[in-house]
Design a protein around this motif. Structure first.
Motif, PDB file in Angstrom:
ATOM      1  N   GLY A 121       0.815  -1.215   0.000  1.00 50.33           N
ATOM      2  CA  GLY A 121       0.000   0.000   0.000  1.00 50.33           C
ATOM      3  C   GLY A 121       0.847   1.263   0.000  1.00 50.33           C
ATOM      4  N   PRO A 122       1.365   1.715   1.147  1.00 53.46           N
ATOM      5  CA  PRO A 122       1.213   1.105   2.474  1.00 53.46           C
ATOM      6  C   PRO A 122      -0.185   1.252   3.058  1.00 53.46           C
ATOM      7  CG  PRO A 122       2.317   3.220   2.695  1.00 53.46           C
ATOM      8  CD  PRO A 122       2.154   2.975   1.208  1.00 53.46           C
ATOM      9  N   GLN A 123      -1.032   2.058   2.383  1.00 51.78           N
ATOM     10  CA  GLN A 123      -2.382   2.264   2.899  1.00 51.78           C
ATOM     11  C   GLN A 123      -3.279   1.116   2.447  1.00 51.78           C
ATOM     12  OE1 GLN A 123      -0.605   4.626   1.236  1.00 51.78           O
ATOM     13  NE2 GLN A 123      -0.318   6.326   2.667  1.00 51.78           N
ATOM     14  N   GLY A 124      -3.000  -0.047   3.006  1.00 50.82           N
ATOM     15  CA  GLY A 124      -3.796  -1.243   2.785  1.00 50.82           C
ATOM     16  C   GLY A 124      -4.055  -1.883   4.132  1.00 50.82           C
ATOM     17  N   ALA A 125      -4.533  -3.114   4.157  1.00 48.00           N
ATOM     18  CA  ALA A 125      -4.784  -3.773   5.444  1.00 48.00           C
ATOM     19  C   ALA A 125      -4.991  -5.269   5.224  1.00 48.00           C
ATOM     20  CB  ALA A 125      -6.004  -3.179   6.136  1.00 48.00           C
ATOM     21  N   TRP A 126      -4.556  -6.040   6.204  1.00 43.36           N
ATOM     22  CA  TRP A 126      -4.936  -7.453   6.262  1.00 43.36           C
ATOM     23  C   TRP A 126      -6.347  -7.540   6.833  1.00 43.36           C
ATOM     24  CZ3 TRP A 126      -1.735 -10.176   3.553  1.00 43.36           C
ATOM     25  CH2 TRP A 126      -0.368  -9.922   3.557  1.00 43.36           C
ATOM     26  N   GLY A 127      -7.079  -8.570   6.450  1.00 40.67           N
ATOM     27  CA  GLY A 127      -8.417  -8.764   6.981  1.00 40.67           C
ATOM     28  C   GLY A 127      -8.921 -10.153   6.655  1.00 40.67           C
ATOM     29  N   ASP A 128     -10.196 -10.358   6.903  1.00 35.12           N
ATOM     30  CA  ASP A 128     -10.815 -11.665   6.681  1.00 35.12           C
ATOM     31  C   ASP A 128     -11.254 -11.780   5.229  1.00 35.12           C
ATOM     32  OD1 ASP A 128     -11.750 -14.166   7.260  1.00 35.12           O
ATOM     33  OD2 ASP A 128     -13.625 -13.489   8.166  1.00 35.12           O
ATOM     34  N   ASP A 129     -10.289 -11.635   4.317  1.00 31.45           N
ATOM     35  CA  ASP A 129     -10.590 -11.656   2.885  1.00 31.45           C
ATOM     36  C   ASP A 129      -9.683 -12.648   2.173  1.00 31.45           C
ATOM     37  OD1 ASP A 129      -8.441  -9.949   3.531  1.00 31.45           O
ATOM     38  OD2 ASP A 129      -8.573  -8.953   1.607  1.00 31.45           O
TER      39      ASP A 129
END
Length: 742
Positions: free
Chosen positions: A524-532
């Motif tokens: 990203g750095p403007q990303g994220a880990w998640g339940d995907d």
């Protein structure tokens, strides 16, 4: 009730043998999954079209086909299987739909006749035959026109037939020339994975064909040749719509079919600008209308906002255009807000949605009373999800005032914001009567499938509708594999802020054992880990061969409010690095099964940058994998294309703020490099040029650090080809096994 009882009986009988036959998730399992795309409900409310991509690992291909499923539930059917077929879009009469196929003449628009009684296709025929190819089609609501996009030479702008001939001639000249040299006169001469080669994306409109006679082909009566009359609605040396990595269309028809709204960036230096504006233009022009006449009729409705405006959607009653917008120019990770434009009085005001989280995909309800939108609220973030909310703009709501006049806007009220779903959801659509909500859902254990909710009159936030799964294309494959759920933990990170981490345990997990760690760092750095779900960096696949996977959403990650996102600006190796180390410390301390003596750090894009930064700032890892990382911040500036990104993140250029670039450049810590490192980079990556990977690998080799480089001459920022992906996963996992050990 009988159906439920029978199902439970079957499950009870099958479960013991099921458990015995399940195996850890493999790359081959992942390639066997069908990649389901967005739902497209039929005008009569009976059917849902969608495309699904099949992967053939042996043939090294990914091929989309069109499917249909009853909106009320039932068995899905593949209705176009003899060719690649993508992006189905209904005609307003529901008797036909358009789709994209590359089977003949490159990417072109095809039409399929549809039998609504049986849910089958009765005929297929090609509509366009344009030398510059066609994509992104939309059928106008009045049924009279079809919109499409094509990459054309702006100097060919003119009357329709002459423009098509000019573009075809220029393409032939390029194809037949022995010279492959290119001449550039402005920046953004290449973007993402391709050189622009002097072409621009434009939006065209062509008359929709009359209903064809039964049969298949491209002959008379089937619309072939109609594209000669295609009208270029966005002439000029601009991209309309601009480049996009996916998501909603950046253009839309008005409900009466007489106008389109589209996004385009007209700033003189696109490489340093995020200023996409929204424009409107009439659809119907005389056949001999000039480009000048089209431009004269085009209106910029967001000219005073110098940041991004995108994804316009007309309300079904035609009164408003809703769209997403940012406020800070040059910052691609600013808050995305939902804005409503009143077409009658020309006012624009943000919807008063509580919180400062980003608005994602959105859709109007068919009666124009509500907007449904994706949102990551606090509760959803706890589970790493993005959920669907609704905002009520009906007559019983709170009055909204025009921000310029402070006077109430007639008929514009916001009543209640309601959470509608509880999952990692996207791709919102409605049945024509507005009673059924359609969307896609995924999780870390399941790829995308289509779901539906029959909307209650009043949503109970404590008893949200679960959603019924409509498509089941991957049930058989998933029933045979073992995967673990996503687990969340929180810890005090940089500035003592609460920071979230996630963990995936290996299959057949034994808490009494010690497990090595794959420490994944997101981009990203403007990303994220998640339940995907992900096919490129799949945590389940990384965990499958006996590893605990740990992921940290450091400062700069999305979903925790704009202040948390902004914290990374000008601090790339500061708070994010501290969060990562503290998150791993927390996991080592609180989870006794984590073997802190056997850990490997892996990252791509910004994650690759952070892997390079880790190389020079800690020796705690046994190995590192860095994919498409930024190694030298100064040289990377001159080789990238979207300069607005670097100039925002490092607060200037290398000659106006060299100190900032050098402060956070991993290459200046090369003397400290000791950790065995796998470097991965691709020739067609123009976001982070391949020279960054070569530079790092050369440095590692000269420093005597154990290292290997995996180079892809035919990939870009992402590894997309099936056999390349197979090699990528094998090389990465083998490298980790070599230095960490199972």
């Amino acid at each position: 009730m009988r159906r439920v009882f029978l199902l439970m009986s079957v499950l009870c009988v099958a479960l013991p043998s099921f458990a015995q036959t399940k195996h850890p998730f493999t790359f081959e399992d992942m390639m066997a999954l069908k990649r389901v795309e967005e739902p497209v409900p039929s005008p009569d409310g009976k059917w849902v079209l969608f495309a699904a991509v099949d992967v053939d690992l042996k043939a090294n291909t990914k091929t989309p086909h069109v499917w249909v499923v009853p909106i009320a539930g039932g068995k899905e059917q593949e209705i176009i299987s003899d060719r690649d077929a993508d992006r189905p879009r209904w005609a307003p009469d529901g008797k036909r739909f358009a789709f994209i196929s590359t089977k003949e003449g490159g990417s072109q628009i095809w039409i399929a006749d549809f039998d609504g009684a049986t849910g089958t296709v009765t005929a297929k025929y090609r509509l366009t035959n344009i030398a510059t190819e066609a994509g992104g089609e939309l059928w106008s609501p009045d049924g009279k026109n079809i919109l499409f996009t094509s990459d054309v030479y702006p100097e060919c702008d003119g009357a329709a037939a002459a423009e098509a001939d000019c573009n075809a001639k220029k393409l032939d000249e390029v194809k037949n020339s022995k010279v492959r040299a290119l001449i550039f006169t402005h920046l953004l001469y290449r973007h993402w994975t391709a050189y622009k080669q002097g072409k621009r994306t434009h939006i065209f409109v062509v008359p929709a064909p009359s209903i064809a006679q039964p049969g298949e082909g491209t002959g008379a009566g089937h619309g072939l040749g109609a594209v000669v009359a295609a009208r270029d609605l966005t002439p000029g040396d601009y991209d309309a719509p601009p480049f996009s990595l996916g998501g909603q269309d950046d253009y839309a028809f008005s409900p009466d079919g007489q106008e389109i709204c589209f996004s385009s960036n007209h700033d003189p230096v696109e490489a340093i600008s995020t200023n996409k504006d929204l424009f409107t233009v009439p659809v119907n022009f005389p056949a001999d209308a000039s480009s000048a006449q089209v431009l004269a009729a085009t209106k910029n409705i967001t000219a005073d906002n110098k940041a991004a405006d995108e994804t316009p959607l007309y309300s079904p009653d035609g009164k408003y255009i809703a769209y997403r917008a940012q406020a800070r120019p040059g910052y691609e990770s600013d808050t995305w807000r939902l804005i409503l434009y009143d077409r009658t009085i020309g006012s624009r005001d943000p919807a008063q949605i509580p919180g400062d989280y980003w608005i994602g995909t959105f859709a109007w309800s068919p009666h124009s009373s509500k907007i449904f939108y994706l949102y990551t609220d606090d509760e959803a973030r706890q589970r790493g999800q993005t959920v669907i909310w609704s905002g009520d703009f009906g007559d019983n709501g709170l009055q909204v005032k025009d921000s310029r006049t402070e006077k109430p806007i007639p008929g514009w009220k916001v009543q209640v914001f309601e959470r509608v779903t509880r999952g990692y959801d996207d791709d919102i659509a409605f049945s024509p009567d507005g009673k059924t909500l359609l969307f896609t859902r995924m999780s870390i254990q399941t790829p995308t499938e289509i779901y539906r909710i029959v909307l209650p009159k009043k949503i109970d936030p404590y008893d949200l509708p679960k959603g019924e799964q409509l498509t089941h294309l991957n049930d058989e494959t998933l029933s045979q594999v073992l995967m673990s759920p996503l687990e969340s933990f929180w810890f005090p990170g940089a500035n003592n802020d609460k920071v979230q981490g996630f963990m995936v345990k290996p299959p057949n997990f034994d808490p009494s054992k010690k497990y090595p760690v794959k420490f994944l760092i997101h981009g990203g750095p403007q990303g994220a880990w998640g339940d995907d779900w992900s096919y490129r960096w799949n945590p389940e696949l990384f965990a499958a061969n006996g590893y605990v996977v740990i992921m940290i959403n450091f400062h700069g990650s999305t979903g925790y409010g704009q202040k948390f996102i902004d914290a990374i600006n000008g601090d790339w190796g500061g708070a994010p690095f501290e969060d990562l180390m503290k998150g791993l410390d927390y996991a080592e301390e609180h989870y006794p099964f984590v073997d802190k003596t056997r850990e490997c750090a892996l990252g791509a894009s910004y994650g690759g940058y952070m892997a390079d930064w880790i190389l020079g700032h800690t020796n705690r890892f046994k190995c590192i994998v860095t994919h498409d990382g930024l190694f030298n911040t100064e040289s990377a500036y001159g080789a990238t294309e979207e300069l607005w990104f670097n100039e925002w993140e490092f607060k200037g250029t290398p000659w106006t703020n060299r100190e900032m670039y050098r402060k956070w450049s991993p290459h200046l810590s090369a003397a400290n490099f000791k950790t065995p490192t796998l470097v991965i980079h691709s020739q067609l990556d123009y976001r982070l040029d391949v020279s960054q990977g070569f530079d790092l690998f050369t440095t590692l080799q000269r420093q005597g650090v154990p290292s290997k480089m995996l180079y892809f001459p035919d990939e870009g920022h992402w590894i997309l080809k099936p056999q390349n992906s197979q090699l990528w996963y094998k090389t990465v996992n083998d490298w980790v096994d070599q230095w960490v050990g199972k």
